[in-house]
Scaffold this motif. Structure first.
Motif, PDB file in Angstrom:
ATOM      1  N   PHE A  34       0.819  -1.207   0.000  1.00  0.00           N
ATOM      2  CA  PHE A  34       0.000   0.000   0.000  1.00  0.00           C
ATOM      3  C   PHE A  34       0.855   1.261   0.000  1.00  0.00           C
ATOM      4  O   PHE A  34       0.520   2.257  -0.632  1.00  0.00           O
ATOM      5  N   ASP A  36       3.560   1.885  -1.462  1.00  0.00           N
ATOM      6  CA  ASP A  36       4.281   2.178  -2.713  1.00  0.00           C
ATOM      7  C   ASP A  36       3.887   3.526  -3.293  1.00  0.00           C
ATOM      8  O   ASP A  36       4.682   4.188  -3.949  1.00  0.00           O
ATOM      9  N   ARG A  37       2.639   3.917  -3.046  1.00  0.00           N
ATOM     10  CA  ARG A  37       2.145   5.158  -3.621  1.00  0.00           C
ATOM     11  C   ARG A  37       2.895   6.379  -3.088  1.00  0.00           C
ATOM     12  O   ARG A  37       2.865   7.443  -3.669  1.00  0.00           O
ATOM     13  N   TYR A  38       3.554   6.241  -1.952  1.00  0.00           N
ATOM     14  CA  TYR A  38       4.225   7.389  -1.348  1.00  0.00           C
ATOM     15  C   TYR A  38       5.624   7.615  -1.899  1.00  0.00           C
ATOM     16  O   TYR A  38       6.207   8.677  -1.709  1.00  0.00           O
ATOM     17  N   LEU A  39       6.187   6.569  -2.548  1.00  0.00           N
ATOM     18  CA  LEU A  39       7.622   6.551  -2.780  1.00  0.00           C
ATOM     19  C   LEU A  39       8.172   7.768  -3.505  1.00  0.00           C
ATOM     20  O   LEU A  39       9.214   8.295  -3.164  1.00  0.00           O
ATOM     21  N   ILE A  52       3.604   4.405   8.972  1.00  0.00           N
ATOM     22  CA  ILE A  52       2.299   4.139   8.365  1.00  0.00           C
ATOM     23  C   ILE A  52       1.970   2.656   8.476  1.00  0.00           C
ATOM     24  O   ILE A  52       0.849   2.279   8.830  1.00  0.00           O
ATOM     25  N   LEU A  56      -1.370   1.167  10.306  1.00  0.00           N
ATOM     26  CA  LEU A  56      -2.361   0.376   9.592  1.00  0.00           C
ATOM     27  C   LEU A  56      -2.355  -1.091  10.021  1.00  0.00           C
ATOM     28  O   LEU A  56      -3.150  -1.871   9.541  1.00  0.00           O
ATOM     29  N   PHE A  83      -7.554   2.231   4.056  1.00  0.00           N
ATOM     30  CA  PHE A  83      -6.249   2.835   4.328  1.00  0.00           C
ATOM     31  C   PHE A  83      -6.175   4.192   3.657  1.00  0.00           C
ATOM     32  O   PHE A  83      -5.639   5.157   4.170  1.00  0.00           O
ATOM     33  N   PHE A  84      -6.698   4.200   2.453  1.00  0.00           N
ATOM     34  CA  PHE A  84      -6.563   5.317   1.550  1.00  0.00           C
ATOM     35  C   PHE A  84      -7.399   6.507   2.037  1.00  0.00           C
ATOM     36  O   PHE A  84      -6.911   7.623   2.139  1.00  0.00           O
ATOM     37  N   ASP A 281      -9.851  -0.043  -8.031  1.00  0.00           N
ATOM     38  CA  ASP A 281      -8.817   0.805  -7.423  1.00  0.00           C
ATOM     39  C   ASP A 281      -8.270   0.196  -6.143  1.00  0.00           C
ATOM     40  O   ASP A 281      -7.067   0.245  -5.886  1.00  0.00           O
ATOM     41  N   LEU A 284      -5.843  -2.556  -6.906  1.00  0.00           N
ATOM     42  CA  LEU A 284      -4.569  -2.044  -7.407  1.00  0.00           C
ATOM     43  C   LEU A 284      -3.744  -1.434  -6.286  1.00  0.00           C
ATOM     44  O   LEU A 284      -2.537  -1.609  -6.212  1.00  0.00           O
TER      45      LEU A 284
ATOM     46  N   PRO B  57      -9.112  11.098  -1.663  1.00  0.00           N
ATOM     47  CA  PRO B  57      -9.445  10.210  -0.552  1.00  0.00           C
ATOM     48  C   PRO B  57      -9.849  10.985   0.698  1.00  0.00           C
ATOM     49  O   PRO B  57     -10.500  10.435   1.579  1.00  0.00           O
ATOM     50  N   GLU B  64      -2.404  12.268   3.596  1.00  0.00           N
ATOM     51  CA  GLU B  64      -2.224  11.258   2.554  1.00  0.00           C
ATOM     52  C   GLU B  64      -1.465  11.883   1.398  1.00  0.00           C
ATOM     53  O   GLU B  64      -1.813  12.964   0.947  1.00  0.00           O
ATOM     54  N   ILE B  65      -0.413  11.213   0.927  1.00  0.00           N
ATOM     55  CA  ILE B  65       0.254  11.683  -0.281  1.00  0.00           C
ATOM     56  C   ILE B  65      -0.598  11.242  -1.451  1.00  0.00           C
ATOM     57  O   ILE B  65      -0.714  10.053  -1.734  1.00  0.00           O
ATOM     58  N   ARG B 142       0.824  11.117   7.924  1.00  0.00           N
ATOM     59  CA  ARG B 142       1.212  10.254   6.812  1.00  0.00           C
ATOM     60  C   ARG B 142       1.831  11.040   5.667  1.00  0.00           C
ATOM     61  O   ARG B 142       2.567  10.495   4.870  1.00  0.00           O
ATOM     62  N   LEU B 461       8.163   1.927  -9.531  1.00  0.00           N
ATOM     63  CA  LEU B 461       9.176   2.284  -8.552  1.00  0.00           C
ATOM     64  C   LEU B 461       9.191   1.274  -7.402  1.00  0.00           C
ATOM     65  O   LEU B 461      10.258   0.888  -6.924  1.00  0.00           O
ATOM     66  N   LEU B 495      15.823   5.698  -2.442  1.00  0.00           N
ATOM     67  CA  LEU B 495      15.238   5.371  -3.743  1.00  0.00           C
ATOM     68  C   LEU B 495      16.308   5.026  -4.790  1.00  0.00           C
ATOM     69  O   LEU B 495      16.023   4.979  -5.976  1.00  0.00           O
TER      70      LEU B 495
END
Lengths: 323, 594
Positions: A34, A36-39, A52, A56, A83-84, A281, A284, B57, B64-65, B142, B461, B495
């Motif tokens: 989950f 991964d979206r922040y990276l 996080i 969670l 979570f989102f 969504d 994914l 969201p 939230e990012i 977050r 990524l 990264l």
């Protein structure tokens, strides 16, 4: 009858438990996480991701995560939170449920209203031109995916200068109170998903109806009815169609889960505010409790639909008795 | 003729004068004008409809990012400083001015007078201190950025402190000087009077800050200082923003911004659906890519009423090809770690074809990796790059002893192994798919077999960081200062995914210097120095060296830098391209209806 229903309902729970366990572990097998979206964001730091995960509960073992989720449902009907969105899953589903039901009911209603008369007609006029045309359209409807039909319809509307491409309303009507122009605007948008999603349904139901009726038309009791001197209309309506429609009742029950997962791609292409895209969504993004709850909901609907179909069948067909 | 002023008229005039003077004194408006970008005065009114790629969201920026949240927040909130739209210089926003102490450790921000929150509450230094102290540096937020405000001085971890000196003065004290500190102060300032209950100061648990402003919130509670306030949200369909009549920006002739009365953000995920909505006229503007350019341009020429606008991009993500130095297959890992191999493969990367065929010419040769338009830091390394030359590629591979010994048309790593690897790419992106195919074909020409593996572009990524790939095409964003991308480009950074062996085992520990090549050690030092060096000239020279090292040792092979491409209806005036999600870069208040 009561015993039958009780037994069926009692079977619901172990089945759902099994379904949820399989879904959960399949989701766990999916690569990525989950967070991964922040990276890529400049604000990202590995410490944040660790925090996080702790917030969670993702730092717990999968078995523990699953156990806690099930326990929440059993003890306090808590289906977890997204979570989102950081909100209970149930409120997120609730937000989209109304439009999902509207789109599904209108689509299914349209498909059945067109398909059944067409099935009867083509059975009676077997091998005629209409039968050939309807069967051809039926096959095409079955073969072409609904999202492709949707895209083609959108392209068609665009080429005629229309603006009703996607969504259920024009932007100016979204969130405004109901009015006659808003309702017209809705109809103006709704026909595309109804036609796109309904086409495949029409083909299935029509072909089933046609085949059933053809079987029945040569049965002894239909000949008897004719021999008694009943009018052709009465023979068809009261004797043939009445029997031929029974298998369709069981089919209807199986269509309940379509509410959620039947039309995901078409809903995404057409940008409908329904549950399908939410499921897509959440899968994914690995927003696991949203995905799990929706999958559980779909399996529950399937079982309920099945049961209702069986009961309805018993009601319309006096030959069927459960006990 | 003789005029006689009655006393009441005089009183009224005097009162008007006093009010006008008070108005001037209280509201310290900022005049915004960009004649250099061709922008002029617009007229107020109308509704602007833009696309939002996904449903938000929630509405809390630090919870939230998320791109939709960033997009909406940009229109509803302000930061202390912001970008000049033309030069990318930092200019005053909520901070009308600031002082920096000579040693670079004390920043004093003098806040703009007369700014109010959308609910009428005055904006003060307390809000700024609250935002930094209770939200951004809360490690449980977050989408906060606690790491940014934690400095390691002489092996000791120390925090930046924030104080309100008076109602309109904020002082931030740094443990050590930081050249990019001001650049980082594009954090959106949040209202203390609304969010206090979610903060530790207000008695909440640290993680409860994330509970603020879910999408079910009453829109009137989401108050900012920005050009628009939240009007309503229809889940999954539309975010409606209303004009903030008391915004603190005015245009050159004193007309209060923003020009549009209403900003509607139509939620339309997916390129196809967005294109359809734009062509149908339901969207006023759409950011597109070079891939879609011919279709849009031909419609423009056919008189569709919109224009396609291009410009070189500073932000945005140039794609690169990376080989996994630590691939699971030891033979491939050894090969991929060799500079000579990567340089040889670079000859087979047809950058010009990608620019011409994939981006339809709307891209340029990439920096390594700084954007060419970034005058402050860009080093032209195109002379150091190996440009497309399959013969040169073939002979370079020959020189490495990678020849076809088995006679099947594919080079061999060993007698029994072909030179064959998997290339992971984002199959849901037309750009990535085309690039991957071009690479596969050209690599086949020089006897290198590539198997394509498509995954979701959003997972690229994450896949890179998991190490579960052999070669991969990824696009990572450019920022004005390389310091902002340090975790990506500094060896051992969180990264730095193509050479994961350099990363420390536990986050926060020193990286693994033993496995770094000499050039990686040098880059490591450049970035460490870049974080503390205050002399802009020295920093720029250091980062230029880094770009030359990148071009020479190709940790990754940069492919192309796509330009900005947007389609905008001719009825929208003052259009300036924006990604919508870069904090402090917001031209939308200047748009108007022609």
């Amino acid at each position: 009858m009561l015993v039958f229903v009780t037994r069926r309902i009692a079977l619901f729970f172990p089945t759902l438990l099994l379904v949820s366990a399989i879904c959960f572990f399949v989701i766990q097998l999916q690569p990525g996480s989950f967070t991964d979206r922040y990276l890529e964001d400049p604000r990202f730091s590995p410490e944040t991701v660790a925090r996080i995960n702790a917030q969670l509960g993702l730092d717990r073992s999968p078995v523990e995560q699953y156990g806690r989720w099930i326990w929440g449902i059993v003890t306090r009907l808590d289906f977890g939170y997204s979570f989102f969105a950081n909100r209970p899953v149930t409120t997120m589903i609730g937000e989209r449920l109304a439009w999902t039901v509207v789109v599904a009911v209108v689509t299914l209603g349209f498909a059945w209203l067109v398909a059944i008369p067409l099935g009867i007609y083509t059975a009676l006029k077997r091998n005629g031109v209409t039968d050939a045309v309807a069967s051809f359209i039926g096959y095409v409807g079955l073969a072409v995916p609904d999202f492709l039909v949707a895209l083609l319809l959108v392209a068609l509307v665009l080429s005629y200068g229309g603006t009703n491409v996607g969504g259920l309303f024009s932007p100016r009507f979204i969130g405004e109170p109901w009015s006659w122009p808003k309702f017209v605007d809705l109809l103006n948008h709704l026909w595309i998903p109804v036609l796109a999603i309904g086409t495949a349904g029409i083909a299935t139901v029509m072909r089933q109806m046609r085949a059933n009726l053809l079987d029945v038309l040569h049965a002894d009791y239909v000949r008897t009815a004719r021999a008694k001197g009943l009018s052709e209309r009465r023979v068809i309506n009261r004797h043939a169609v009445r029997t031929a429609i029974n298998p369709l009742v069981s089919m209807a029950g199986l269509q309940l889960p379509e509410l959620i997962n039947g039309t995901i791609i078409a809903s995404i292409v057409l940008n409908l505010p329904t549950i399908g895209p939410l499921l897509f969504d959440s899968l994914l993004a690995k927003d696991q409790y949203v995905a799990m709850t929706l999958l559980l909901f779909a399996s529950a609907l399937l079982m309920v639909g099945n049961l209702l179909a069986d009961l309805a069948l018993a009601w319309v067909d006096p030959r069927i008795r459960y006990g | 003729m003789k005029y006689t002023f009655r006393s009441s008229t005089l009183t009224a005039l005097a009162l008007a004068l006093v009010l006008a003077l008070a108005g001037i004194a209280a509201a310290q408006d900022k005049t915004v004008a960009y004649p250099g970008l061709g922008l002029g005065e617009g007229s107020t009114g109308g509704t602007l409809t833009l696309a939002l790629g996904d449903a938000p969201p929630r509405f809390f920026y630090y919870g939230e990012i998320s791109q939709p949240i960033q997009y909406i927040t940009q229109q509803m909130f302000d930061s202390l400083v912001e970008y000049d739209l033309e030069t990318y210089d930092l200019v005053p926003a909520l901070a009308a001015s600031w002082d920096i102490s000579d040693d670079g450790t004390v920043y004093t921000f003098y806040l703009r007078e007369g700014v109010t929150w959308h609910d009428g509450t005055p904006f003060t230094a307390e809000d700024v201190v609250f935002t930094y102290d209770q939200i951004i540096t809360n490690p449980e937020a977050r989408a906060g950025d606690a790491a940014q405000f934690t400095f390691t001085v002489a092996g000791e971890s120390r925090q930046v402190t924030f104080e309100a000196l008076d109602d309109l003065t904020v002082r931030m004290t740094l443990p050590a000087a930081s050249p990019t500190f001001l650049l980082q102060q594009r954090f959106f300032i949040m209202p203390k009077h609304v969010l206090l209950p979610y903060s530790v100061e207000g008695g909440a648990e640290p993680s409860e800050i994330n509970d603020a402003w879910p999408t079910s919130v009453d829109p009137s509670e989401v108050v900012g200082t920005g050009p628009y306030r939240l009007g309503s949200y229809v889940p999954g369909q539309l975010v409606r923003l209303e004009r903030n009549d008391d915004y603190w920006k005015v245009d050159a002739v004193g007309t209060r911004l923003p020009y549009f009365d209403r900003l509607e953000l139509l939620i339309v995920p997916g390129t196809e659906a967005q294109t359809a909505q734009f062509l149908a006229g339901n969207l006023d503007q759409l950011n597109i890519t070079g891939v879609q350019f011919p279709d849009f341009k031909s419609r423009e020429l056919a008189g569709a009423g919109f224009s396609v606008i291009e410009s070189p991009a500073l932000f945005g993500s140039p794609p690169h090809l990376a080989f996994n130095f630590n691939a699971a297959d030891p033979a491939l890992a050894e090969l991929f770690s060799q500079v000579e191999f990567r340089r040889a493969m670079e000859f087979a990367v047809d950058r010009m074809r990608v620019i011409d065929d994939v981006y339809n010419g709307l891209a340029e040769l990439p920096g390594t990796p700084t954007a060419p338009v970034n005058a402050a830091f860009y080093e032209d390394t195109t002379g150091l790059m190996n440009m497309y030359d399959l013969e040169a590629a073939a002979s370079a591979l020959d020189a490495l002893g990678l020849v076809d010994t088995s006679g099947n048309g594919v080079r061999n790593i060993s007698a029994t192994r072909d030179l064959e690897f998997t290339l992971t790419y984002g199959s849901d992106s037309a750009v990535f798919t085309d690039i991957a195919t071009i690479l596969q074909n050209d690599f086949a020409e020089i006897g290198v077999r590539v198997n394509l593996q498509g995954i979701q572009a959003s997972q690229l990524l994450g896949t890179g960081l998991s190490g579960d790939y052999e070669a991969i095409v990824v696009a990572l964003g450019n920022q004005p200062d390389p310091e902002l991308r340090k975790p990506i480009w500094q060896p051992g950074g969180s990264l730095y995914y193509w050479h994961r062996a350099t990363q420390p085992e536990n986050p926060g520990d020193p990286p693994n210097f033993d496995v770094m090549a000499d050039w990686e050690l040098r880059i490591f030092d450049i970035f460490d120095q870049g974080s503390i060096e205050m002399d802009a000239e020295v920093r720029a020279e250091n980062y230029r060296e880094w770009q030359r090292l990148n071009a020479e040792y190709v940790p990754v092979i940069m492919i192309a830098k796509p330009g900005n491409v947007a389609a905008v209806y001719d009825t929208v005036g003052n259009f300036v391209y924006s990604l919508g999600v870069i904090p402090g870069y917001n031209p939308v208040p200047l748009y108007y209806r022609r």
